[in-house]
Design a protein around this motif. Structure first.
Motif, mmCIF file in Angstrom:
data_model
loop_
_atom_site.group_PDB
_atom_site.id
_atom_site.type_symbol
_atom_site.label_atom_id
_atom_site.label_comp_id
_atom_site.label_asym_id
_atom_site.label_seq_id
_atom_site.Cartn_x
_atom_site.Cartn_y
_atom_site.Cartn_z
ATOM 1 N N GLY A 198 0.637 -1.284 -0.267
ATOM 2 C CA GLY A 198 0.164 -0.253 0.134
ATOM 3 C C GLY A 198 0.516 1.505 -0.314
ATOM 4 O O GLY A 198 0.791 2.242 -0.857
ATOM 5 N N VAL A 199 1.742 1.029 0.391
ATOM 6 C CA VAL A 199 2.733 2.298 0.494
ATOM 7 C C VAL A 199 3.423 2.750 0.059
ATOM 8 O O VAL A 199 3.499 3.621 -0.900
ATOM 9 C CB VAL A 199 3.977 1.963 1.618
ATOM 10 C CG1 VAL A 199 4.808 3.633 1.696
ATOM 11 C CG2 VAL A 199 3.088 2.212 2.961
ATOM 12 N N VAL A 216 2.573 1.781 -3.355
ATOM 13 C CA VAL A 216 0.910 2.387 -4.329
ATOM 14 C C VAL A 216 0.673 3.749 -4.503
ATOM 15 O O VAL A 216 0.958 4.658 -4.984
ATOM 16 C CB VAL A 216 -0.068 1.006 -4.165
ATOM 17 C CG1 VAL A 216 -1.150 1.893 -5.204
ATOM 18 C CG2 VAL A 216 0.537 -0.122 -4.987
ATOM 19 N N SER A 217 0.653 4.272 -2.807
ATOM 20 C CA SER A 217 1.005 5.624 -2.569
ATOM 21 C C SER A 217 2.077 6.475 -2.959
ATOM 22 O O SER A 217 1.499 7.315 -3.429
ATOM 23 C CB SER A 217 0.942 5.346 -0.693
ATOM 24 O OG SER A 217 -0.437 4.600 -0.464
ATOM 25 N N VAL A 218 3.245 6.042 -2.859
ATOM 26 C CA VAL A 218 4.599 6.341 -2.982
ATOM 27 C C VAL A 218 4.630 6.809 -5.119
ATOM 28 O O VAL A 218 4.705 7.802 -5.680
ATOM 29 C CB VAL A 218 5.567 5.962 -3.233
ATOM 30 C CG1 VAL A 218 6.779 6.502 -3.678
ATOM 31 C CG2 VAL A 218 6.103 6.010 -1.989
ATOM 32 N N ILE A 272 1.175 6.804 -6.436
ATOM 33 C CA ILE A 272 0.388 7.784 -7.308
ATOM 34 C C ILE A 272 0.701 8.758 -6.919
ATOM 35 O O ILE A 272 0.389 9.691 -7.278
ATOM 36 C CB ILE A 272 -0.969 6.867 -6.665
ATOM 37 C CG1 ILE A 272 -1.448 5.842 -6.500
ATOM 38 C CG2 ILE A 272 -1.808 8.369 -6.331
ATOM 39 C CD1 ILE A 272 -2.693 5.579 -5.519
ATOM 40 N N LEU A 273 1.114 9.888 -5.783
ATOM 41 C CA LEU A 273 2.155 11.135 -5.385
ATOM 42 C C LEU A 273 2.581 10.536 -6.652
ATOM 43 O O LEU A 273 2.975 11.728 -7.374
ATOM 44 C CB LEU A 273 2.562 10.466 -3.746
ATOM 45 C CG LEU A 273 3.092 11.587 -3.697
ATOM 46 C CD1 LEU A 273 1.918 12.599 -3.625
ATOM 47 C CD2 LEU A 273 4.188 11.930 -1.796
ATOM 48 N N THR A 292 2.973 9.967 -9.665
ATOM 49 C CA THR A 292 2.323 10.167 -10.446
ATOM 50 C C THR A 292 1.090 11.245 -10.903
ATOM 51 O O THR A 292 1.455 12.423 -12.045
ATOM 52 C CB THR A 292 0.912 9.169 -11.297
ATOM 53 O OG1 THR A 292 1.946 8.395 -11.811
ATOM 54 C CG2 THR A 292 0.285 9.175 -12.439
#
Length: 147
Positions: A99-100, A102-104, A106-107, A109
């Motif tokens: 999750g971390v 994926v969040s990185v 997304i951030l 992008t």
């Protein structure tokens, strides 16, 4: 009534049971005396006390063995639960790490898109300024094409 019978009636509140009377007779016969002898009463009491202690000891041993068996079962169940808990914990930590990541991503992008849109906006603003700086001639030329 013999000393033994009086003793049993005063201490236990009951008469001798048949097996107790038979035991007293055997003790008296072994000592070559009668059941009225105080020594026979004392030996019978010692035997009864020893027998009661032996029975209690056997019950305690059985209880100890039962507890040991139940403790072994409990330890095995707890060990299985801990193994399962470790596995669940590892899976949850992996999911959190994913999750971390994926969040990185997304951030990154979002930042890249915002930087790209800012650059596009700057290019658009620069193009508009260059169009405006060319002046009215460019505007007339554009007007002439549409006629």
């Amino acid at each position: 009534m013999t000393n033994l019978e009086r003793f049993y009636r005063s201490v236990h509140g009951r008469d001798l049971q048949p097996w107790e009377r038979q035991l007293a007779v055997r003790i008296a016969a072994a000592l070559n005396t009668t059941t009225d002898d105080d020594f026979v009463v004392h030996l019978l009491l010692v035997y009864m006390s020893t027998n009661a202690i032996t029975n209690m000891y056997n019950e305690l041993v059985a209880a100890r063995n039962g507890l040991a068996e139940h403790n072994r079962d409990l330890i095995q169940a707890l060990t299985a639960d801990l193994r399962r808990s470790r596995l669940v914990t590892a899976v949850l930590l992996g999911a959190a790490a994913l999750g971390v990541l994926v969040s990185v991503g997304i951030l990154g992008t979002v930042l890249n898109l915002s930087y790209g849109s800012a650059a596009s906006a700057a290019r658009l603003a620069a193009a508009l300024e260059s169009c405006e700086s060319r002046g009215p001639a460019g505007a007339q030329r554009g007007l002439g094409i549409g006629r």
